[in-house]
Design a protein around this motif. Structure first.
Motif, short mmCIF file in Angstrom:
data_model
loop_
_atom_site.label_atom_id
_atom_site.label_comp_id
_atom_site.label_asym_id
_atom_site.label_seq_id
_atom_site.Cartn_x
_atom_site.Cartn_y
_atom_site.Cartn_z
N ILE A 223 0.84 -1.20 0.00
CA ILE A 223 0.00 0.00 0.00
C ILE A 223 0.87 1.25 0.00
O ILE A 223 0.58 2.23 -0.69
N PHE A 224 1.96 1.21 0.76
CA PHE A 224 2.86 2.37 0.84
C PHE A 224 3.51 2.64 -0.52
O PHE A 224 3.68 3.81 -0.92
N ILE A 225 3.87 1.60 -1.24
CA ILE A 225 4.45 1.78 -2.58
C ILE A 225 3.43 2.44 -3.51
O ILE A 225 3.76 3.37 -4.26
N TYR A 226 2.18 1.99 -3.45
CA TYR A 226 1.13 2.61 -4.26
C TYR A 226 0.92 4.07 -3.85
O TYR A 226 0.68 4.94 -4.68
N PHE A 227 1.00 4.34 -2.54
CA PHE A 227 0.83 5.71 -2.04
C PHE A 227 1.92 6.63 -2.60
O PHE A 227 1.64 7.75 -3.05
N LEU A 228 3.17 6.17 -2.59
CA LEU A 228 4.26 6.97 -3.13
C LEU A 228 4.06 7.23 -4.62
O LEU A 228 4.32 8.34 -5.11
N SER A 229 3.60 6.23 -5.34
CA SER A 229 3.36 6.39 -6.77
C SER A 229 2.25 7.41 -7.02
O SER A 229 2.35 8.25 -7.92
N TYR A 230 1.21 7.35 -6.20
CA TYR A 230 0.10 8.30 -6.34
C TYR A 230 0.56 9.73 -6.08
O TYR A 230 0.23 10.64 -6.83
N LYS A 231 1.35 9.94 -5.02
CA LYS A 231 1.84 11.28 -4.71
C LYS A 231 2.77 11.79 -5.79
O LYS A 231 2.77 12.98 -6.11
N ALA A 232 3.57 10.89 -6.37
CA ALA A 232 4.49 11.30 -7.44
C ALA A 232 3.71 11.79 -8.65
O ALA A 232 4.12 12.73 -9.34
N TYR A 233 2.57 11.17 -8.92
CA TYR A 233 1.74 11.57 -10.06
C TYR A 233 0.92 12.81 -9.74
O TYR A 233 0.76 13.71 -10.57
N GLN A 234 0.42 12.90 -8.50
CA GLN A 234 -0.51 13.98 -8.14
C GLN A 234 0.19 15.32 -7.98
O GLN A 234 -0.30 16.35 -8.46
N GLN A 235 1.33 15.35 -7.29
CA GLN A 235 2.01 16.61 -6.99
C GLN A 235 3.49 16.50 -7.33
O GLN A 235 4.31 16.13 -6.48
N LYS A 236 3.82 16.84 -8.55
CA LYS A 236 5.21 16.71 -9.00
C LYS A 236 6.13 17.70 -8.31
O LYS A 236 7.33 17.49 -8.23
N THR A 237 5.57 18.82 -7.81
CA THR A 237 6.41 19.82 -7.14
C THR A 237 6.95 19.32 -5.81
O THR A 237 7.87 19.92 -5.25
N LEU A 238 6.41 18.21 -5.30
CA LEU A 238 6.92 17.67 -4.05
C LEU A 238 8.37 17.22 -4.19
O LEU A 238 9.11 17.16 -3.21
N TRP A 239 8.77 16.90 -5.40
CA TRP A 239 10.12 16.37 -5.60
C TRP A 239 11.11 17.48 -5.90
O TRP A 239 12.27 17.22 -6.15
N GLN A 240 10.63 18.74 -5.88
CA GLN A 240 11.54 19.87 -6.03
C GLN A 240 12.07 20.26 -4.66
O GLN A 240 11.44 20.05 -3.64
N GLN A 241 13.26 20.88 -4.66
CA GLN A 241 13.81 21.39 -3.41
C GLN A 241 13.23 22.77 -3.16
O GLN A 241 13.17 23.59 -4.06
#
Length: 373
Positions: A223-241
């Motif tokens: 479930i956690f792996i799916y959650f990370l994938s969902y967040k990566a798709y939903q909010q790409k700015t999260l991966w910016q510094q």
């Protein structure tokens, strides 16, 4: 039902593998924090892979202690390292991280040794050491990894809270978005840690063999792996510094401060013109991302402009337009038929209290002070 479960497991493994490799190899998402996150995801993928029942590979037993790489020691180190790197605090814990990375890879190295013994001598560590010794080493590693996870989570929570206080004072909206993500990241890991602790407690009090708790742990990992994938798709700015505050927090100088100032001046004029022409601030729940979509400029640039050029945060910057619009109507007798609260609502204020608080902060007076009869 069993076939459905294994299908979900393999789907999660494949999805996690692709996501982990994305953050490790993608130039678009390249950063030290994302590389750490990539390794963290791949470690979870490997742990999920152990859920698939494979008894042996080409005669090599895979069901015993240390017959496959034990990555549990990596979880707390990668978890804490990612959080600290995200907020610019990793260098303060460098010695702690190095020591535990060494211990984690030392545990992982037992498996290559086991494979070497099997290939060249036809035996494993079970033949060199008695079963109780191997089991004792394995369980000691498990308990230490669990305690280290609790310590890592406590340190992460403390540092996130400290960073939140700093960011609040330096008006960084993108950094606040990152903080919300880090809290979600911690909460996403928490159920896995809780169930893992229950399983270790069961074993400590004499429980043996597999249990439903172990299967539930693997389910939470999936479930956690799916959650990370969902967040990566939903909010790409999260991966910016985050711009600005993370660097200040980590005592790092921003090499682009001078050029950014010039760029932000031009961008500031564009944003002000857009706000005045569209009156988008009249929306009660206007967010940074909604403005970003409307003006077709990334949230990172908008946030940086508001923080550095206007020396403000997003909410108060928008409220400035609302106060000006409401004040203009309050001073115009043509709007005397409208109540103060009605004018505030038409100008974008969500409530009476929000309107009065904004007026007092920006003008030093209540809205009624500007009403002309």
């Amino acid at each position: 039902m069993e076939r459905v479960i294994y299908t979900l497991v393999w789907a999660a493994i494949l999805q996690g593998l692709l996501l982990g490799m994305l953050y490790l190899l993608s130039n678009k998402h390249r950063s030290r924090a994302n590389s750490i996150l990539g390794f963290f995801i791949l470690a979870f993928v490997f742990e999920a892979f152990t859920f698939v029942p494979v008894e042996d590979l080409w005669g090599y037993p895979t069901g015993g202690y240390f017959t496959l790489p034990e990555v549990k020691m990596l979880f707390p180190v990668l978890f804490l390292h990612y959080v600290l790197e995200k907020i610019g605090r990793a260098h303060h814990y460098l010695y702690f991280l190095k020591v535990h990375y060494f211990l984690a890879f030392a545990v992982i190295a037992i498996t290559p040794l086991n494979i070497f013994l099997f290939v060249f001598r036809g035996e494993t560590i079970y033949q060199l050491l008695d079963f109780q010794t191997v089991e004792g080493v394995f369980m000691t590693m498990q308990y230490y990894a669990f305690v280290l996870t609790l310590v890592g989570m406590a340190l992460a929570i403390r540092e996130i809270q400290n960073y939140k206080t700093l960011v609040k004072n330096t008006f960084s909206d993108l950094a606040m978005l990152q903080i919300r993500w880090l809290w979600q990241f911690v909460l996403g890991v928490s159920p896995i840690v809780l169930v893992w602790g229950l399983e270790l407690g069961r074993i400590a009090f004499g429980g043996g063999g597999g249990s439903d708790v172990t299967s539930f742990t693997w389910l939470l990992i999936i479930i956690f792996i799916y959650f990370l994938s969902y967040k990566a798709y939903q909010q790409k700015t999260l991966w910016q510094q985050p711009p600005g505050p993370a660097g200040k927090y980590g005592n790092r100088k921003d090499p682009h401060a001078e050029t950014d100032h010039k760029d932000y001046a031009a961008l500031g004029q564009k944003l002000e013109g857009f706000m005045e022409s569209t009156k988008i601030y009249n929306q009660h729940d206007l967010t940074l991302h909604e403005l970003s979509k409307a003006v077709d400029i990334s949230p990172r640039l908008i946030s940086g402009c508001i923080n550095r050029h206007f020396n403000n945060n997003f909410a108060e910057w928008v409220n400035g337009f609302r106060v000006d619009a409401a004040r203009s109507k309050l001073e115009d007798p043509a709007f005397n038929h409208l109540s103060v609260e009605g004018i505030g609502s038409d100008s974008g204020f969500k409530s009476r209290s929000a309107m009065y608080a904004a007026f007092r902060k920006l003008t030093g007076h209540t809205p009624g002070y500007f009403r002309r009869e």
